[in-house]
Design a protein around this motif. Sequence first.
Motif, mmCIF file in Angstrom:
data_model
loop_
_atom_site.group_PDB
_atom_site.id
_atom_site.type_symbol
_atom_site.label_atom_id
_atom_site.label_comp_id
_atom_site.label_asym_id
_atom_site.label_seq_id
_atom_site.Cartn_x
_atom_site.Cartn_y
_atom_site.Cartn_z
ATOM 1 N N TRP A 171 52.502 -103.834 -21.203
ATOM 2 C CA TRP A 171 52.770 -104.905 -20.482
ATOM 3 C C TRP A 171 51.785 -106.365 -20.373
ATOM 4 O O TRP A 171 50.207 -105.757 -20.232
ATOM 5 N N ASN A 172 51.589 -107.183 -19.890
ATOM 6 C CA ASN A 172 49.653 -108.175 -19.642
ATOM 7 C C ASN A 172 49.174 -108.232 -18.932
ATOM 8 O O ASN A 172 47.855 -107.619 -18.610
ATOM 9 N N SER A 173 49.776 -107.577 -17.821
ATOM 10 C CA SER A 173 49.040 -106.943 -16.262
ATOM 11 C C SER A 173 50.129 -106.065 -16.319
ATOM 12 O O SER A 173 51.187 -105.810 -16.265
ATOM 13 N N GLY A 178 53.069 -100.248 -18.686
ATOM 14 C CA GLY A 178 54.549 -100.716 -20.309
ATOM 15 C C GLY A 178 55.635 -99.973 -19.404
ATOM 16 O O GLY A 178 55.338 -98.884 -18.813
ATOM 17 N N ASP A 223 61.887 -108.274 -24.940
ATOM 18 C CA ASP A 223 60.275 -108.424 -24.288
ATOM 19 C C ASP A 223 60.672 -107.771 -23.718
ATOM 20 O O ASP A 223 61.231 -107.109 -22.583
ATOM 21 N N GLU A 269 57.639 -108.440 -21.779
ATOM 22 C CA GLU A 269 57.726 -108.596 -20.375
ATOM 23 C C GLU A 269 58.875 -109.087 -19.343
ATOM 24 O O GLU A 269 59.162 -109.134 -18.243
ATOM 25 N N LYS A 300 59.458 -106.471 -17.574
ATOM 26 C CA LYS A 300 57.907 -105.642 -16.360
ATOM 27 C C LYS A 300 58.718 -106.862 -15.496
ATOM 28 O O LYS A 300 59.087 -106.441 -14.160
ATOM 29 N N LYS A 301 59.872 -107.754 -15.750
ATOM 30 C CA LYS A 301 60.379 -108.433 -14.712
ATOM 31 C C LYS A 301 61.442 -107.722 -13.659
ATOM 32 O O LYS A 301 61.129 -107.421 -12.889
#
Length: 73
Positions: free
Chosen positions: A6-8, A19, A55, A57, A60-61
């Motif tokens: 993930w981006n963060s 991730g 995706d 992300e 992650k959400k």
Amino acid sequence: MQKPVWNSAVTIGAVQIAGPFEALSFLDHEWPNRKGPRFVNARYACLAALDERADPEDAKKLFSQALDEAQLH
């Protein structure tokens, strides 16, 4: 195949989840006995991200929503 990240990272106490692979491991091995519909959605999303069908992300959400549902965030 490289593991997506993930981006963060998502922080749960002292644990950093970077991730979908680590999130899936957390869901499968560290999750409390409160497994609701958001847990299921997060698990499927992490699997889909690992298979490159979704995706990372988005996973992650959904993982964050599951954390809220289980009051872990």
